[in-house]
Motif scaffolding. Structure first.
Motif, PDB file in Angstrom:
ATOM      1  N   ASP A 258      52.216  47.040  32.381  1.00 43.01           N
ATOM      2  CA  ASP A 258      53.324  46.812  32.048  1.00 43.01           C
ATOM      3  C   ASP A 258      52.821  46.570  30.649  1.00 43.01           C
ATOM      4  OD1 ASP A 258      55.728  44.234  31.817  1.00 43.01           O
ATOM      5  OD2 ASP A 258      54.126  43.084  30.396  1.00 43.01           O
ATOM      6  N   GLY A 259      54.263  47.836  30.126  1.00 46.08           N
ATOM      7  CA  GLY A 259      54.328  47.577  28.217  1.00 46.08           C
ATOM      8  C   GLY A 259      53.819  49.093  27.929  1.00 46.08           C
ATOM      9  N   ALA A 260      53.269  50.266  28.594  1.00 54.66           N
ATOM     10  CA  ALA A 260      52.190  51.040  28.901  1.00 54.66           C
ATOM     11  C   ALA A 260      52.530  51.887  30.269  1.00 54.66           C
ATOM     12  CB  ALA A 260      51.068  51.100  29.102  1.00 54.66           C
ATOM     13  N   GLU A 261      54.526  51.824  31.108  1.00 54.28           N
ATOM     14  CA  GLU A 261      54.344  52.447  32.108  1.00 54.28           C
ATOM     15  C   GLU A 261      54.141  54.066  31.980  1.00 54.28           C
ATOM     16  OE1 GLU A 261      56.040  48.571  32.112  1.00 54.28           O
ATOM     17  OE2 GLU A 261      56.178  50.191  30.345  1.00 54.28           O
ATOM     18  N   ALA A 262      53.954  54.293  30.403  1.00 59.91           N
ATOM     19  CA  ALA A 262      54.285  55.825  30.538  1.00 59.91           C
ATOM     20  C   ALA A 262      53.145  56.086  30.399  1.00 59.91           C
ATOM     21  CB  ALA A 262      54.834  56.679  28.624  1.00 59.91           C
ATOM     22  N   GLU A 263      51.981  55.765  30.349  1.00 60.25           N
ATOM     23  CA  GLU A 263      50.389  56.389  30.980  1.00 60.25           C
ATOM     24  C   GLU A 263      49.897  56.780  32.432  1.00 60.25           C
ATOM     25  OE1 GLU A 263      47.210  53.549  29.240  1.00 60.25           O
ATOM     26  OE2 GLU A 263      48.414  53.224  27.184  1.00 60.25           O
ATOM     27  N   PRO A 264      50.053  57.079  33.007  1.00 58.46           N
ATOM     28  CA  PRO A 264      50.129  57.787  34.577  1.00 58.46           C
ATOM     29  C   PRO A 264      48.898  56.422  34.587  1.00 58.46           C
ATOM     30  CG  PRO A 264      49.245  59.500  33.018  1.00 58.46           C
ATOM     31  CD  PRO A 264      50.081  58.870  32.209  1.00 58.46           C
ATOM     32  N   HIS A 265      47.800  56.107  34.602  1.00 61.53           N
ATOM     33  CA  HIS A 265      46.888  55.331  35.291  1.00 61.53           C
ATOM     34  C   HIS A 265      47.020  53.730  34.795  1.00 61.53           C
ATOM     35  CE1 HIS A 265      45.277  59.747  36.700  1.00 61.53           C
ATOM     36  NE2 HIS A 265      45.125  59.420  36.356  1.00 61.53           N
ATOM     37  N   ALA A 266      47.794  53.549  33.582  1.00 62.32           N
ATOM     38  CA  ALA A 266      47.925  52.139  33.607  1.00 62.32           C
ATOM     39  C   ALA A 266      48.552  51.071  34.494  1.00 62.32           C
ATOM     40  CB  ALA A 266      48.990  52.527  32.770  1.00 62.32           C
ATOM     41  N   GLY A 267      47.663  49.627  35.017  1.00 64.93           N
ATOM     42  CA  GLY A 267      48.343  49.370  36.378  1.00 64.93           C
ATOM     43  C   GLY A 267      46.474  49.791  36.959  1.00 64.93           C
ATOM     44  N   ALA A 268      45.905  50.267  36.733  1.00 65.12           N
ATOM     45  CA  ALA A 268      45.039  51.122  38.367  1.00 65.12           C
ATOM     46  C   ALA A 268      43.878  50.496  38.375  1.00 65.12           C
ATOM     47  CB  ALA A 268      44.759  52.851  37.601  1.00 65.12           C
ATOM     48  N   LEU A 269      43.665  50.495  39.500  1.00 70.21           N
ATOM     49  CA  LEU A 269      41.970  50.114  39.325  1.00 70.21           C
ATOM     50  C   LEU A 269      40.936  51.266  39.554  1.00 70.21           C
ATOM     51  CD1 LEU A 269      40.352  47.150  40.496  1.00 70.21           C
ATOM     52  CD2 LEU A 269      40.495  48.237  42.790  1.00 70.21           C
ATOM     53  N   PHE A 270      40.396  51.064  38.778  1.00 66.39           N
ATOM     54  CA  PHE A 270      38.853  52.229  38.316  1.00 66.39           C
ATOM     55  C   PHE A 270      37.994  51.427  38.867  1.00 66.39           C
ATOM     56  CE2 PHE A 270      41.834  52.309  34.849  1.00 66.39           C
ATOM     57  CZ  PHE A 270      42.457  52.893  35.055  1.00 66.39           C
ATOM     58  N   GLU A 271      36.754  52.360  39.570  1.00 65.07           N
ATOM     59  CA  GLU A 271      35.508  52.484  39.665  1.00 65.07           C
ATOM     60  C   GLU A 271      35.067  53.264  38.704  1.00 65.07           C
ATOM     61  OE1 GLU A 271      32.321  52.184  43.307  1.00 65.07           O
ATOM     62  OE2 GLU A 271      34.145  53.520  43.806  1.00 65.07           O
ATOM     63  N   LEU A 272      33.579  52.541  38.043  1.00 65.01           N
ATOM     64  CA  LEU A 272      32.644  53.877  37.847  1.00 65.01           C
ATOM     65  C   LEU A 272      31.178  52.897  37.604  1.00 65.01           C
ATOM     66  CD1 LEU A 272      32.098  51.036  35.224  1.00 65.01           C
ATOM     67  CD2 LEU A 272      33.860  51.540  34.678  1.00 65.01           C
ATOM     68  N   ASP A 273      30.028  54.244  37.472  1.00 65.51           N
ATOM     69  CA  ASP A 273      29.229  53.617  37.302  1.00 65.51           C
ATOM     70  C   ASP A 273      28.011  52.885  36.502  1.00 65.51           C
ATOM     71  OD1 ASP A 273      25.922  53.606  38.308  1.00 65.51           O
ATOM     72  OD2 ASP A 273      26.152  55.564  38.430  1.00 65.51           O
ATOM     73  N   PRO A 274      28.640  51.575  36.627  1.00 60.99           N
ATOM     74  CA  PRO A 274      27.476  51.203  35.009  1.00 60.99           C
ATOM     75  C   PRO A 274      25.946  51.285  34.295  1.00 60.99           C
ATOM     76  CG  PRO A 274      27.043  49.148  36.893  1.00 60.99           C
ATOM     77  CD  PRO A 274      28.136  50.904  37.371  1.00 60.99           C
ATOM     78  N   GLY A 275      25.320  52.392  36.090  1.00 62.46           N
ATOM     79  CA  GLY A 275      23.689  52.264  35.650  1.00 62.46           C
ATOM     80  C   GLY A 275      22.675  50.798  35.379  1.00 62.46           C
ATOM     81  N   ILE A 276      23.371  50.127  36.166  1.00 66.11           N
ATOM     82  CA  ILE A 276      22.452  48.544  35.802  1.00 66.11           C
ATOM     83  C   ILE A 276      22.775  47.730  37.286  1.00 66.11           C
ATOM     84  CG2 ILE A 276      24.127  47.182  34.383  1.00 66.11           C
ATOM     85  CD1 ILE A 276      21.310  45.789  33.443  1.00 66.11           C
ATOM     86  N   ARG A 277      22.858  46.735  37.303  1.00 68.47           N
ATOM     87  CA  ARG A 277      23.179  45.755  38.449  1.00 68.47           C
ATOM     88  C   ARG A 277      24.086  44.536  37.701  1.00 68.47           C
ATOM     89  NH1 ARG A 277      19.668  43.344  41.929  1.00 68.47           N
ATOM     90  NH2 ARG A 277      17.960  43.888  40.560  1.00 68.47           N
ATOM     91  N   GLY A 278      24.638  43.934  38.629  1.00 71.10           N
ATOM     92  CA  GLY A 278      25.066  42.588  38.403  1.00 71.10           C
ATOM     93  C   GLY A 278      24.634  41.803  39.070  1.00 71.10           C
ATOM     94  N   LEU A 279      25.215  40.220  39.465  1.00 65.09           N
ATOM     95  CA  LEU A 279      24.758  39.216  39.491  1.00 65.09           C
ATOM     96  C   LEU A 279      25.790  38.395  40.778  1.00 65.09           C
ATOM     97  CD1 LEU A 279      23.180  37.488  36.549  1.00 65.09           C
ATOM     98  CD2 LEU A 279      21.922  38.086  38.521  1.00 65.09           C
ATOM     99  N   PRO A 280      25.731  38.361  41.979  1.00 65.12           N
ATOM    100  CA  PRO A 280      26.243  37.967  42.488  1.00 65.12           C
ATOM    101  C   PRO A 280      27.021  36.465  41.843  1.00 65.12           C
ATOM    102  CG  PRO A 280      24.097  37.392  44.052  1.00 65.12           C
ATOM    103  CD  PRO A 280      24.264  37.631  42.099  1.00 65.12           C
ATOM    104  N   PRO A 281      28.783  36.587  41.878  1.00 67.51           N
ATOM    105  CA  PRO A 281      29.108  35.216  41.736  1.00 67.51           C
ATOM    106  C   PRO A 281      28.829  34.258  41.987  1.00 67.51           C
ATOM    107  CG  PRO A 281      30.957  36.925  43.429  1.00 67.51           C
ATOM    108  CD  PRO A 281      29.152  37.580  43.434  1.00 67.51           C
ATOM    109  N   HIS A 282      29.520  33.102  41.422  1.00 66.78           N
ATOM    110  CA  HIS A 282      28.991  31.729  41.835  1.00 66.78           C
ATOM    111  C   HIS A 282      30.237  31.336  42.499  1.00 66.78           C
ATOM    112  CE1 HIS A 282      25.441  30.647  39.820  1.00 66.78           C
ATOM    113  NE2 HIS A 282      26.025  31.298  38.736  1.00 66.78           N
ATOM    114  N   LEU A 283      30.267  30.478  43.171  1.00 64.36           N
ATOM    115  CA  LEU A 283      31.467  29.737  44.012  1.00 64.36           C
ATOM    116  C   LEU A 283      31.920  28.497  44.450  1.00 64.36           C
ATOM    117  CD1 LEU A 283      29.970  31.621  48.214  1.00 64.36           C
ATOM    118  CD2 LEU A 283      30.995  32.811  45.537  1.00 64.36           C
ATOM    119  N   PHE A 284      33.126  27.861  43.929  1.00 72.22           N
ATOM    120  CA  PHE A 284      33.453  26.303  43.942  1.00 72.22           C
ATOM    121  C   PHE A 284      32.846  25.862  45.181  1.00 72.22           C
ATOM    122  CE2 PHE A 284      36.787  23.506  44.169  1.00 72.22           C
ATOM    123  CZ  PHE A 284      36.729  22.804  43.482  1.00 72.22           C
ATOM    124  N   GLY A 285      32.453  24.542  44.390  1.00 77.19           N
ATOM    125  CA  GLY A 285      31.655  23.488  45.424  1.00 77.19           C
ATOM    126  C   GLY A 285      32.037  22.711  45.896  1.00 77.19           C
ATOM    127  N   GLY A 286      33.373  22.719  46.028  1.00 74.41           N
ATOM    128  CA  GLY A 286      34.742  21.587  46.409  1.00 74.41           C
ATOM    129  C   GLY A 286      34.941  22.425  47.877  1.00 74.41           C
TER     130      GLY A 286
END
Length: 286
Positions: A258-286
């Protein structure tokens, strides 16, 4: 680090991609397109992408720990959401006095609570707030004065909650415990030329990864708030960032067309290699 990869989606682009959530029990990544509005799902097993149209603006989904489905943040408030068939059961609207506001971004903590920000739909005044949704469905406003409340993230030890006001470029830090949050302080002030801070996530070492709206990258900041490194992306409006995969060593990033329609990859989902691990997300308890 490898070059960012665009996830194939048959030409589909998100008007405003947001709300990334990794579902370990499904082996799938969820994210929203707030303006479509729609909910997306990427299976990491076969790369299949599924998209469900939604009846109203949807900012995020967070899995429930003790029940199927999700808690979702819609324009009007919190709701239970299940898919196939789509069933939406409203819980509560945190701001019935502010019909021009909407929920924007959220995270759960180790206590099963959801911390969610609101913003005016036009992003034109500081009427947004930070809210808490408890497992018993009670809610409370805990901070206010945000123009675009964004990107909650929680430190690995659960002692800090990070929260952003995108428009002035400020990342705040709150002390977090079982009682709630307190002692807000300015943690990072974005510099001119960086763009503005949007969605965030945390790695195993406590590094804070921030999406740069208008800055075309994601950056890692140390637990002391110092800029550590940045990864450039082929789109300017970067909105959210999330670790995923069995080892939490894959990083996914959303963007907005939105507002960047001229960019060919605007609105895309990207994957990259961060070189480090993340953590499991917490979940809603209810």
């Amino acid at each position: 680090m490898t070059k960012p990869r665009v996830i194939p989606r048959g030409g589909q682009r998100d008007r405003l991609g947001e709300g990334l959530f990794w579902s370990a029990r499904e082996g799938a990544l969820y994210w929203t397109d707030i303006l479509a509005p729609a909910l997306n799902r990427l299976s990491l097993e076969d790369g299949a992408v599924t998209r469900w149209p939604m009846p109203d603006m949807i900012g995020w989904v967070i899995e429930r720990a003790h029940a199927p489905g999700f808690i979702a943040g819609f324009r009007g408030g919190f709701a239970e959401l299940t898919l196939d068939p789509l069933v939406i059961t409203p819980i509560t609207g945190p701001e019935p006095d502010l019909p021009g506001n909407r929920l924007n971004d959220a995270k759960a903590d180790r206590h099963g609570r959801i911390w969610a920000g609101t913003m005016p739909i036009g992003a034109d005044r500081p009427s947004g707030s930070l809210h808490r949704l408890d497992p018993d469905r009670t809610t409370g406003r805990v901070d206010t004065g945000y123009t675009v409340a964004n990107g909650p993230a929680i430190s690995p030890d659960g002692a800090w909650l990070y929260h952003t006001d995108t428009v002035p470029g400020r990342v705040y830090r709150f002390a977090l415990d079982e009682a709630g949050v307190r002692d807000r302080e300015l943690f990072i002030q974005f510099e001119s030329g960086w763009g503005r801070p949007d969605g965030m996530t945390i790695d195993v070492d406590g590094g804070l990864w921030i999406a740069h709206w208008g800055g075309g990258r994601v950056s890692r900041f140390t637990p002391n708030g110092a800029l550590d490194r940045s990864i450039a992306l082929p789109a300017s409006q970067i909105t959210n960032v999330c670790f995923a995969g069995e080892a939490y060593d894959r990083m996914f990033v959303t963007s907005a067309a939105d507002g960047a329609e001229a960019e060919p990859h605007a609105g895309a989902l990207f994957e990259l290699d961060p070189g480090i691990r993340g953590l499991p997300p917490h979940l809603f308890g209810g």
